[in-house]
Design a protein around this motif. Structure first.
Motif, PDB file in Angstrom:
ATOM      1  N   CYS A   6       0.832  -1.214   0.000  1.00  0.00           N
ATOM      2  CA  CYS A   6       0.000   0.000   0.000  1.00  0.00           C
ATOM      3  C   CYS A   6       0.862   1.257   0.000  1.00  0.00           C
ATOM      4  N   ASN A   7       1.930   1.252   0.796  1.00  0.00           N
ATOM      5  CA  ASN A   7       2.821   2.413   0.911  1.00  0.00           C
ATOM      6  C   ASN A   7       4.158   2.199   0.216  1.00  0.00           C
ATOM      7  N   VAL A   8       4.331   1.055  -0.399  1.00  0.00           N
ATOM      8  CA  VAL A   8       5.567   0.657  -1.071  1.00  0.00           C
ATOM      9  C   VAL A   8       6.768   0.857  -0.137  1.00  0.00           C
ATOM     10  N   LEU A   9       6.737   0.118   0.980  1.00  0.00           N
ATOM     11  CA  LEU A   9       7.817   0.173   1.968  1.00  0.00           C
ATOM     12  C   LEU A   9       8.584  -1.140   1.944  1.00  0.00           C
ATOM     13  N   SER A  10       9.901  -1.020   1.938  1.00  0.00           N
ATOM     14  CA  SER A  10      10.748  -2.212   1.925  1.00  0.00           C
ATOM     15  C   SER A  10      11.117  -2.628   3.344  1.00  0.00           C
ATOM     16  N   THR A  31       6.462   0.621  17.361  1.00  0.00           N
ATOM     17  CA  THR A  31       5.292  -0.185  17.006  1.00  0.00           C
ATOM     18  C   THR A  31       5.062  -0.017  15.509  1.00  0.00           C
ATOM     19  N   PRO A  32       4.282  -0.878  14.882  1.00  0.00           N
ATOM     20  CA  PRO A  32       4.033  -0.698  13.449  1.00  0.00           C
ATOM     21  C   PRO A  32       3.492   0.692  13.114  1.00  0.00           C
ATOM     22  N   GLY A  33       2.498   1.173  13.851  1.00  0.00           N
ATOM     23  CA  GLY A  33       1.932   2.493  13.581  1.00  0.00           C
ATOM     24  C   GLY A  33       2.952   3.605  13.750  1.00  0.00           C
ATOM     25  N   ALA A  34       3.771   3.510  14.795  1.00  0.00           N
ATOM     26  CA  ALA A  34       4.792   4.536  15.041  1.00  0.00           C
ATOM     27  C   ALA A  34       5.849   4.531  13.938  1.00  0.00           C
ATOM     28  N   VAL A  35       6.220   3.345  13.463  1.00  0.00           N
ATOM     29  CA  VAL A  35       7.211   3.252  12.388  1.00  0.00           C
ATOM     30  C   VAL A  35       6.639   3.854  11.101  1.00  0.00           C
ATOM     31  N   PHE A  36       5.382   3.568  10.806  1.00  0.00           N
ATOM     32  CA  PHE A  36       4.753   4.151   9.617  1.00  0.00           C
ATOM     33  C   PHE A  36       4.745   5.677   9.724  1.00  0.00           C
ATOM     34  N   ARG A  37       4.380   6.201  10.884  1.00  0.00           N
ATOM     35  CA  ARG A  37       4.371   7.661  11.073  1.00  0.00           C
ATOM     36  C   ARG A  37       5.775   8.231  10.932  1.00  0.00           C
ATOM     37  N   HIS A  38       6.751   7.526  11.464  1.00  0.00           N
ATOM     38  CA  HIS A  38       8.150   7.956  11.353  1.00  0.00           C
ATOM     39  C   HIS A  38       8.555   8.066   9.881  1.00  0.00           C
ATOM     40  N   LEU A  39       7.993   7.199   9.057  1.00  0.00           N
ATOM     41  CA  LEU A  39       8.292   7.210   7.627  1.00  0.00           C
ATOM     42  C   LEU A  39       7.379   8.161   6.848  1.00  0.00           C
ATOM     43  N   ARG A  44      -2.581   1.276   5.881  1.00  0.00           N
ATOM     44  CA  ARG A  44      -3.854   1.279   5.153  1.00  0.00           C
ATOM     45  C   ARG A  44      -4.609  -0.014   5.410  1.00  0.00           C
ATOM     46  N   CYS A  45      -4.276  -1.066   4.712  1.00  0.00           N
ATOM     47  CA  CYS A  45      -5.068  -2.295   4.874  1.00  0.00           C
ATOM     48  C   CYS A  45      -4.632  -3.110   6.084  1.00  0.00           C
TER      49      CYS A  45
END
Length: 80
Positions: A6-10, A31-39, A44-45
């Motif tokens: 969804c976010n094309v993260l490696s 946490t997964p959410g914190a890492v996504f925000r950091h990036l 999404r899904c």
């Protein structure tokens, strides 16, 4: 390898973000959410979360294993 399509993260991006968060003394727990925000993105899904959790905690668990006390070698009884 792409982990979050969804976010094309490696996997490398996720590991690096988690490492940056752990290195920051005032940082948050990775946490997964914190890492996504950091990036700079949002989950999404969520279908990648099991893999994301494994990846972001790999390095932390490896460091913990290195710091664990090793058991002392067994001593043989004198005279045997």
């Amino acid at each position: 390898m792409i982990i979050c399509s969804c976010n094309v993260l490696s996997d490398e991006q996720l590991r690096e973000a988690a490492a940056e968060m752990r290195a920051d003394p005032n940082g948050k727990v990775p946490t997964p959410g914190a890492v996504f925000r950091h990036l700079g993105c949002r989950p999404r899904c969520g279908s990648c979360f099991p893999s994301v959790i494994d990846i972001i905690h790999e390095k932390g668990s490896e460091e913990g294993k290195k710091n664990e006390a090793q058991p002392a070698p067994l001593k043989r009884a004198a005279g045997r």
